[in-house]
Write a protein that holds these residues in place. Structure first.
Motif, PDB file in Angstrom:
ATOM      1  N   LYS A  66       0.326 -12.601  -5.042  1.00 55.13           N
ATOM      2  CA  LYS A  66      -0.316 -11.630  -4.131  1.00 55.13           C
ATOM      3  C   LYS A  66      -0.122 -10.564  -4.934  1.00 55.13           C
ATOM      4  O   LYS A  66       0.795 -10.318  -5.826  1.00 55.13           O
ATOM      5  CB  LYS A  66       0.410 -11.619  -2.917  1.00 55.13           C
ATOM      6  CG  LYS A  66       0.214 -12.874  -2.034  1.00 55.13           C
ATOM      7  CD  LYS A  66       0.876 -12.672  -0.457  1.00 55.13           C
ATOM      8  CE  LYS A  66       0.903 -14.225   0.286  1.00 55.13           C
ATOM      9  NZ  LYS A  66       1.521 -13.784   1.481  1.00 55.13           N
ATOM     10  N   PHE A  81       1.300  -6.862  -6.239  1.00 56.87           N
ATOM     11  CA  PHE A  81       2.440  -6.315  -6.174  1.00 56.87           C
ATOM     12  C   PHE A  81       2.708  -5.196  -5.088  1.00 56.87           C
ATOM     13  O   PHE A  81       1.441  -4.224  -5.170  1.00 56.87           O
ATOM     14  CB  PHE A  81       2.955  -5.906  -7.351  1.00 56.87           C
ATOM     15  CG  PHE A  81       4.396  -5.458  -7.370  1.00 56.87           C
ATOM     16  CD1 PHE A  81       5.368  -6.580  -7.357  1.00 56.87           C
ATOM     17  CD2 PHE A  81       5.074  -4.185  -7.631  1.00 56.87           C
ATOM     18  CE1 PHE A  81       6.744  -6.100  -7.315  1.00 56.87           C
ATOM     19  CE2 PHE A  81       6.031  -4.156  -7.810  1.00 56.87           C
ATOM     20  CZ  PHE A  81       7.168  -4.868  -7.508  1.00 56.87           C
ATOM     21  N   SER A  82       3.516  -5.023  -4.225  1.00 55.68           N
ATOM     22  CA  SER A  82       3.703  -4.126  -3.267  1.00 55.68           C
ATOM     23  C   SER A  82       3.568  -2.572  -4.102  1.00 55.68           C
ATOM     24  O   SER A  82       4.034  -2.430  -5.283  1.00 55.68           O
ATOM     25  CB  SER A  82       4.979  -4.064  -2.350  1.00 55.68           C
ATOM     26  OG  SER A  82       6.191  -4.085  -3.446  1.00 55.68           O
ATOM     27  N   LYS A  83       3.127  -1.610  -3.354  1.00 56.82           N
ATOM     28  CA  LYS A  83       2.848  -0.197  -3.737  1.00 56.82           C
ATOM     29  C   LYS A  83       3.312   0.738  -2.739  1.00 56.82           C
ATOM     30  O   LYS A  83       3.116   0.482  -1.575  1.00 56.82           O
ATOM     31  CB  LYS A  83       1.704   0.015  -4.614  1.00 56.82           C
ATOM     32  CG  LYS A  83       0.608   0.081  -3.634  1.00 56.82           C
ATOM     33  CD  LYS A  83      -0.814   0.148  -4.541  1.00 56.82           C
ATOM     34  CE  LYS A  83      -1.848  -0.071  -3.560  1.00 56.82           C
ATOM     35  NZ  LYS A  83      -3.337   0.571  -4.096  1.00 56.82           N
ATOM     36  N   ILE A  84       3.848   1.894  -3.192  1.00 61.26           N
ATOM     37  CA  ILE A  84       4.031   3.069  -2.076  1.00 61.26           C
ATOM     38  C   ILE A  84       2.574   3.525  -1.460  1.00 61.26           C
ATOM     39  O   ILE A  84       1.793   3.734  -2.407  1.00 61.26           O
ATOM     40  CB  ILE A  84       4.847   4.276  -2.806  1.00 61.26           C
ATOM     41  CG1 ILE A  84       6.238   3.612  -3.277  1.00 61.26           C
ATOM     42  CG2 ILE A  84       5.020   5.500  -1.683  1.00 61.26           C
ATOM     43  CD1 ILE A  84       6.973   4.480  -3.873  1.00 61.26           C
ATOM     44  N   LYS A  85       2.608   3.649  -0.129  1.00 61.66           N
ATOM     45  CA  LYS A  85       1.195   3.835   0.381  1.00 61.66           C
ATOM     46  C   LYS A  85       1.079   5.092   0.168  1.00 61.66           C
ATOM     47  O   LYS A  85       1.602   6.251   0.260  1.00 61.66           O
ATOM     48  CB  LYS A  85       1.066   3.494   1.853  1.00 61.66           C
ATOM     49  CG  LYS A  85       1.309   1.966   1.988  1.00 61.66           C
ATOM     50  CD  LYS A  85       1.388   1.713   3.471  1.00 61.66           C
ATOM     51  CE  LYS A  85       1.437   0.248   3.715  1.00 61.66           C
ATOM     52  NZ  LYS A  85       1.587   0.008   5.349  1.00 61.66           N
ATOM     53  N   LYS A  94      -1.212  -9.598  -9.816  1.00 58.99           N
ATOM     54  CA  LYS A  94      -0.355  -8.727  -9.068  1.00 58.99           C
ATOM     55  C   LYS A  94      -0.902  -7.347  -9.097  1.00 58.99           C
ATOM     56  O   LYS A  94      -0.347  -6.476  -8.448  1.00 58.99           O
ATOM     57  CB  LYS A  94       0.867  -8.850  -9.553  1.00 58.99           C
ATOM     58  CG  LYS A  94       1.811  -9.879  -9.593  1.00 58.99           C
ATOM     59  CD  LYS A  94       3.262  -9.841  -9.789  1.00 58.99           C
ATOM     60  CE  LYS A  94       4.023 -11.333  -9.744  1.00 58.99           C
ATOM     61  NZ  LYS A  94       5.479 -11.270 -10.282  1.00 58.99           N
ATOM     62  N   GLN A 118       5.905   0.500  -8.673  1.00 58.64           N
ATOM     63  CA  GLN A 118       5.561   0.483  -7.082  1.00 58.64           C
ATOM     64  C   GLN A 118       4.607   1.870  -6.996  1.00 58.64           C
ATOM     65  O   GLN A 118       4.060   2.169  -5.900  1.00 58.64           O
ATOM     66  CB  GLN A 118       6.580   0.401  -6.268  1.00 58.64           C
ATOM     67  CG  GLN A 118       7.107  -1.013  -6.186  1.00 58.64           C
ATOM     68  CD  GLN A 118       8.019  -1.132  -4.948  1.00 58.64           C
ATOM     69  OE1 GLN A 118       8.018  -0.452  -3.958  1.00 58.64           O
ATOM     70  NE2 GLN A 118       9.194  -2.076  -4.954  1.00 58.64           N
ATOM     71  N   GLU A 153       1.475   4.078  -7.815  1.00 55.70           N
ATOM     72  CA  GLU A 153      -0.066   3.956  -8.513  1.00 55.70           C
ATOM     73  C   GLU A 153      -0.460   5.118  -9.368  1.00 55.70           C
ATOM     74  O   GLU A 153      -0.032   6.170  -8.945  1.00 55.70           O
ATOM     75  CB  GLU A 153      -0.966   3.666  -7.186  1.00 55.70           C
ATOM     76  CG  GLU A 153      -2.135   3.286  -7.710  1.00 55.70           C
ATOM     77  CD  GLU A 153      -3.037   2.837  -6.484  1.00 55.70           C
ATOM     78  OE1 GLU A 153      -4.160   2.474  -7.000  1.00 55.70           O
ATOM     79  OE2 GLU A 153      -2.759   3.140  -5.496  1.00 55.70           O
ATOM     80  N   ARG A 175      -0.116   0.870 -12.469  1.00 51.62           N
ATOM     81  CA  ARG A 175       0.800   1.397 -12.086  1.00 51.62           C
ATOM     82  C   ARG A 175       1.708   2.295 -12.978  1.00 51.62           C
ATOM     83  O   ARG A 175       1.245   2.395 -14.421  1.00 51.62           O
ATOM     84  CB  ARG A 175       1.807   0.355 -11.531  1.00 51.62           C
ATOM     85  CG  ARG A 175       1.281  -0.514 -10.770  1.00 51.62           C
ATOM     86  CD  ARG A 175       0.719  -0.002  -9.182  1.00 51.62           C
ATOM     87  NE  ARG A 175       0.040  -0.909  -8.524  1.00 51.62           N
ATOM     88  CZ  ARG A 175       0.816  -1.935  -7.678  1.00 51.62           C
ATOM     89  NH1 ARG A 175       1.935  -1.915  -7.587  1.00 51.62           N
ATOM     90  NH2 ARG A 175      -0.046  -2.815  -6.956  1.00 51.62           N
TER      91      ARG A 175
END
Length: 534
Positions: A340, A342-346, A386, A459, A461, A483
């Motif tokens: 999936k 990779f998570s990132k700061i919204k 990712k 994390q 962007e 990123r």
């Protein structure tokens, strides 16, 4: 390790592989272990091989370990044939001669009256180590060629003694090589023509500890049969975790030879003792051979024992684990899910400011060692999946080379050489915390928690207009980071700024880059603050 004088190249490679098994590469994954083993063996061959020409060819061009082995065996065979031809030219330079062998009467042996005519250059032929008495075909017994010659008349002959193909019964090595003495009757008139002393072939070196016995089990279960490629020939093997060795029946071995199986080494007989289930009698082993076994994308070199009258072809416990067919551990039943993003700061995007007066620099590709190419390519595919990097489309101004750094777990880490880019980056000069401030704030609470952000920079962007400065070149083309990459001079300041914005107002919380410490005087206060941060 040096190649011994007179040692075959295949035996030299076998000794190197045995030494490599003691180097501690088992703590890494199978893929990294194979890469490290190949690098070690290649360096050892370059340093210790006896052929100067082989060393020169390896250094001239990058070759895989399998190519080096094939090249070494081929050059060794060519060298033997060239030396054999040179010796024959010297021997028959003055014209071929025939010498008469007269009969000797047994009664006149005491008088030592043996009529023979010595060749004119007998001393010269005796001192020549490549004379016709040195080379002798072990398959048919003739002296005009060696055993690997295609013109050997015994090449397709089946031996009546051992039922194997490739030699006459009179040259069978499984029989007692020393002929029984002939008992002559007293006063007999028989005549002795030629008496030739044959030395028995050397016994193979012991492969196991004294008194140790290996077992091979076969219970008749055909549900664990897997099609494997043995020496380039597809063969159905029964996966047997209770077997200490890989077994091949003699009938199957004959069919493999007819299919022209590729083997690294073949030896007749074995000093290893193999016993079947609930049996005290050892299995009759005709010989052993080493071949490459391939299942899927994995290939390992395995030793097989040819058993006379065997029931099934078995793949033992050790080889099955090396191929990944058998696995023991807590993660044996783990289910892998699709990768999936990779998570990132919204709602956070950072921008890199560049000095417009600095001219962009295009740096050439930095070559990656061939054994690491597959691992690096898979790592790039993971980063693409990712959503950490993306393919660069269109023209590029800033281009940086790729740097591969190994992790503690043996996996490669993808880094960029951004030194030329950092010369043009305009830093924001965000204030970074100091140790004295942390020491002054900490120490009042009784309950503590420490959080560590995984891959912290990745994390965050990057803004689309700032991604072109992170373009890097590989053998697969150009890519760029979406990123915040490691190695950028302003990356720590930007990340600390983002953390200051996110954790501002969180009481009892201290942070420095990706490390966050939460404290509380009571358990309830600590849990409340921890829940707010998470």
């Amino acid at each position: 390790m040096k190649q011994k004088e007179g040692e075959r190249f295949a035996d030299f490679m076998l000794r190197l592989r045995q030494q490599a098994s003691y180097c501690g590469f088992d703590k890494y994954s199978n893929e990294v272990k194979d890469i490290l083993t190949e690098i070690f063996l290649t360096d050892a061959v370059i340093e210790g091989c006896a052929s100067v020409e082989l060393r020169r060819r390896i250094l001239q061009q990058d070759r895989s370990l399998s190519e080096i082995e094939a090249l070494g065996v081929a050059m060794e065979s060519i060298e033997v044939q060239v030396m054999d031809l040179n010796s024959k030219q010297k021997e028959f330079a003055g014209g071929q001669q025939a010498y008469k062998i007269s009969a000797v009467n047994v009664r006149d042996r005491s008088q030592k009256q043996v009529s023979r005519r010595e060749p004119r250059k007998f001393s010269e032929a005796r001192n020549n180590q490549f004379s016709y008495k040195t080379y002798r075909c072990y398959n048919c017994g003739r002296r005009d060629h060696i055993s690997t010659d295609r013109r050997c008349p015994a090449r397709n002959i089946v031996c009546h003694g051992c039922k194997m193909t490739g030699h006459f019964e009179s040259c069978c090595r499984l029989r007692n090589s020393r002929k029984k003495p002939v008992v002559m009757p007293v006063g007999g008139t028989d005549r002795i023509r030629v008496v030739e002393d044959e030395t028995a072939p050397p016994e193979p070196e012991a492969e196991q500890q004294p008194g140790k016995t290996y077992y091979a089990f076969y219970s008749g279960n055909d549900t664990n049969v897997l099609a494997c490629e043995v020496g380039g020939v597809v063969l159905d093997l029964l996966i047997d975790s209770g077997s200490d060795a890989n077994l091949i029946p003699d009938v199957v071995w004959e069919s493999l030879k007819q299919a022209k199986v590729n083997v690294r080494q073949c030896t007749k007989g074995s000093s290893r003792i193999l016993k079947g289930y609930a049996s005290d009698l050892p299995l009759p082993i005709l010989g052993t051979f080493i071949a490459d076994v391939r299942v899927g994308k994995r290939t390992v070199a395995a030793e097989f024992y040819v058993v006379k009258g065997g029931q099934r072809s078995l793949l033992g416990d050790k080889t099955s684990k090396e191929l990944g067919i058998l696995k023991v551990g807590l993660d044996a039943f783990a289910v892998t899910s699709e990768a999936k993003p990779f998570s990132k700061i919204k709602d956070v995007q950072v921008q890199i400011h560049m000095d417009p007066h600095v001219k962009p620099v295009f740096q050439p590709i930095r070559r990656i060692p061939i054994p690491l190419e597959d691992a690096v390519n898979r790592k790039l595919e993971q980063l693409l999946t990712k959503d950490i990097i993306e393919v660069k489309e269109g023209p590029a101004s800033w281009v940086s080379p790729l740097v591969v750094v190994g992790k503690n777990n043996g996996e490669p880490r993808i880094c960029l050489d951004l030194r030329r880019v950092n010369e043009a980056v305009l830093r924001e000069r965000h204030p970074m915390p100091v140790v004295d401030e942390y020491l002054a704030r900490l120490g009042k609470g009784k309950y503590w928690s420490k959080l560590d952000v995984k891959d912290a920079f990745l994390q965050v962007e990057l803004a689309p207009e700032s991604r072109d400065i992170t373009v890097f070149i590989t053998n697969k083309g150009l890519f760029r980071f979406k990123r915040l990459p490691f190695g950028l001079v302003t990356a720590p300041e930007l990340y600390q700024k983002v953390m200051d914005q996110i954790l501002a107002g969180c009481e009892g919380t201290s942070w420095y880059l990706d490390d966050v410490i939460i404290e509380g005087s009571t358990r309830e206060e600590h849990d409340k603050r921890l829940k707010k941060v998470c």
